[in-house]
Motif scaffolding. Structure first.
Motif, PDB file in Angstrom:
ATOM      1  N   UNK A  14      -4.169   2.371 -19.434  1.00  0.00           N
ATOM      2  CA  UNK A  14      -4.338   3.782 -19.113  1.00  0.00           C
ATOM      3  C   UNK A  14      -5.816   4.121 -18.954  1.00  0.00           C
ATOM      4  N   UNK A  15      -6.110   4.838 -17.877  1.00  0.00           N
ATOM      5  CA  UNK A  15      -7.489   5.200 -17.590  1.00  0.00           C
ATOM      6  C   UNK A  15      -8.212   4.216 -16.690  1.00  0.00           C
ATOM      7  N   UNK A  16      -7.582   3.087 -16.412  1.00  0.00           N
ATOM      8  CA  UNK A  16      -8.211   2.070 -15.582  1.00  0.00           C
ATOM      9  C   UNK A  16      -8.150   2.383 -14.101  1.00  0.00           C
ATOM     10  N   UNK A  17      -8.713   1.484 -13.303  1.00  0.00           N
ATOM     11  CA  UNK A  17      -8.786   1.667 -11.861  1.00  0.00           C
ATOM     12  C   UNK A  17      -8.314   0.414 -11.144  1.00  0.00           C
ATOM     13  N   UNK A  18      -7.812   0.617  -9.945  1.00  0.00           N
ATOM     14  CA  UNK A  18      -7.451  -0.477  -9.063  1.00  0.00           C
ATOM     15  C   UNK A  18      -7.760  -0.063  -7.627  1.00  0.00           C
ATOM     16  N   UNK A  19      -8.061  -1.041  -6.796  1.00  0.00           N
ATOM     17  CA  UNK A  19      -8.184  -0.775  -5.374  1.00  0.00           C
ATOM     18  C   UNK A  19      -7.167  -1.634  -4.629  1.00  0.00           C
ATOM     19  N   UNK A  20      -6.259  -0.971  -3.985  1.00  0.00           N
ATOM     20  CA  UNK A  20      -5.257  -1.659  -3.186  1.00  0.00           C
ATOM     21  C   UNK A  20      -5.757  -1.802  -1.757  1.00  0.00           C
ATOM     22  N   UNK A  21      -5.385  -2.904  -1.135  1.00  0.00           N
ATOM     23  CA  UNK A  21      -5.755  -3.157   0.256  1.00  0.00           C
ATOM     24  C   UNK A  21      -4.506  -3.336   1.095  1.00  0.00           C
ATOM     25  N   UNK A  22      -4.558  -2.817   2.305  1.00  0.00           N
ATOM     26  CA  UNK A  22      -3.494  -3.015   3.275  1.00  0.00           C
ATOM     27  C   UNK A  22      -4.116  -3.642   4.512  1.00  0.00           C
ATOM     28  N   UNK A  23      -3.923  -4.925   4.666  1.00  0.00           N
ATOM     29  CA  UNK A  23      -4.462  -5.634   5.826  1.00  0.00           C
ATOM     30  C   UNK A  23      -3.444  -5.607   6.949  1.00  0.00           C
ATOM     31  N   UNK A  24      -3.923  -5.308   8.142  1.00  0.00           N
ATOM     32  CA  UNK A  24      -3.015  -5.199   9.273  1.00  0.00           C
ATOM     33  C   UNK A  24      -3.358  -6.218  10.345  1.00  0.00           C
ATOM     34  N   UNK A  25      -2.356  -6.583  11.100  1.00  0.00           N
ATOM     35  CA  UNK A  25      -2.576  -7.420  12.277  1.00  0.00           C
ATOM     36  C   UNK A  25      -1.708  -6.881  13.393  1.00  0.00           C
ATOM     37  N   UNK A  26      -2.264  -6.835  14.574  1.00  0.00           N
ATOM     38  CA  UNK A  26      -1.517  -6.361  15.724  1.00  0.00           C
ATOM     39  C   UNK A  26      -1.358  -4.859  15.809  1.00  0.00           C
ATOM     40  N   UNK A  27      -1.982  -4.122  14.925  1.00  0.00           N
ATOM     41  CA  UNK A  27      -1.817  -2.665  14.886  1.00  0.00           C
ATOM     42  C   UNK A  27      -3.017  -1.994  15.523  1.00  0.00           C
ATOM     43  N   UNK A  28      -2.765  -1.001  16.339  1.00  0.00           N
ATOM     44  CA  UNK A  28      -3.833  -0.239  16.970  1.00  0.00           C
ATOM     45  C   UNK A  28      -4.107   1.012  16.165  1.00  0.00           C
ATOM     46  N   UNK A  29      -5.322   1.081  15.620  1.00  0.00           N
ATOM     47  CA  UNK A  29      -5.697   2.249  14.827  1.00  0.00           C
ATOM     48  C   UNK A  29      -5.970   3.437  15.740  1.00  0.00           C
ATOM     49  N   UNK A  30      -6.067   4.601  15.116  1.00  0.00           N
ATOM     50  CA  UNK A  30      -6.449   5.838  15.790  1.00  0.00           C
ATOM     51  C   UNK A  30      -5.369   6.392  16.698  1.00  0.00           C
ATOM     52  N   UNK A  31      -4.184   5.914  16.603  1.00  0.00           N
ATOM     53  CA  UNK A  31      -3.119   6.478  17.426  1.00  0.00           C
ATOM     54  C   UNK A  31      -2.104   7.237  16.602  1.00  0.00           C
ATOM     55  N   UNK A  32      -1.794   6.720  15.438  1.00  0.00           N
ATOM     56  CA  UNK A  32      -0.799   7.357  14.585  1.00  0.00           C
ATOM     57  C   UNK A  32      -1.299   7.327  13.142  1.00  0.00           C
ATOM     58  N   UNK A  33      -0.484   7.796  12.240  1.00  0.00           N
ATOM     59  CA  UNK A  33      -0.873   7.839  10.842  1.00  0.00           C
ATOM     60  C   UNK A  33      -0.530   6.555  10.101  1.00  0.00           C
ATOM     61  N   UNK A  34      -1.283   6.327   9.055  1.00  0.00           N
ATOM     62  CA  UNK A  34      -0.956   5.291   8.077  1.00  0.00           C
ATOM     63  C   UNK A  34      -0.847   5.968   6.719  1.00  0.00           C
ATOM     64  N   UNK A  35      -0.152   5.319   5.817  1.00  0.00           N
ATOM     65  CA  UNK A  35       0.008   5.938   4.514  1.00  0.00           C
ATOM     66  C   UNK A  35       0.258   4.929   3.418  1.00  0.00           C
ATOM     67  N   UNK A  36       0.050   5.396   2.210  1.00  0.00           N
ATOM     68  CA  UNK A  36       0.403   4.635   1.015  1.00  0.00           C
ATOM     69  C   UNK A  36       1.553   5.352   0.321  1.00  0.00           C
ATOM     70  N   UNK A  37       2.493   4.566  -0.159  1.00  0.00           N
ATOM     71  CA  UNK A  37       3.690   5.086  -0.799  1.00  0.00           C
ATOM     72  C   UNK A  37       3.950   4.287  -2.065  1.00  0.00           C
TER      73      UNK A  37
END
Length: 128
Positions: A14-37
């Motif tokens: 409790x109180x700690x931190x984490x950084x999650x990464x989402x690596x993509x391939x074949x995806x074109x950014x700046x066209x639609x939304x991305x999200x974390x769930x």
């Protein structure tokens, strides 16, 4: 073929931190939304944070406001979720998703449907 792969999950206190990464391939950014769930056992999947990279616009659901930050590194084809002050109720499988159309994705950022691509998830466990 678009692929998403999450990493960075783990066990923290409790109180700690984490950084999650989402690596993509074949995806074109700046066209639609991305999200974390996230989805905890016995609960429905819920949105945590959404980003529309074309405008740099970010949206946080109540679960992540003030503690989580979503950010892209398009040069690395990666979207991050920095999580701080983690609590036991944050324990869940965390997923990234991409492809929900704009502007629908920013009008209803809490939606968990309408994303074309999903990763396999990374587990986050927060102990008290």
């Amino acid at each position: 073929q678009v692929q998403l792969a999450e990493s960075g999950g783990g066990s923290v206190q409790t109180g700690g931190s984490l950084r999650l990464s989402c690596s993509t391939s074949g995806y074109t950014y700046n066209r639609n939304c991305m999200g974390w769930f996230r989805q905890a056992p016995g609960k429905e999947r819920e949105a945590v944070a959404v980003i529309y990279t074309s405008l740099g616009a970010t949206y946080y659901l109540d679960s992540g406001k003030g503690r989580f930050t979503i950010s892209p590194d398009i040069a690395k084809n990666t979207v991050y979720l920095q999580m701080t002050n983690l609590q036991p109720e944050d324990s869940a499988m965390y997923y990234c998703a991409a492809g929900r159309p704009y502007p629908l994705c920013v009008r209803t950022p809490g939606a968990t449907v309408g994303y074309d691509y999903w990763g396999q998830g990374t587990q986050v466990t927060v102990s008290s």
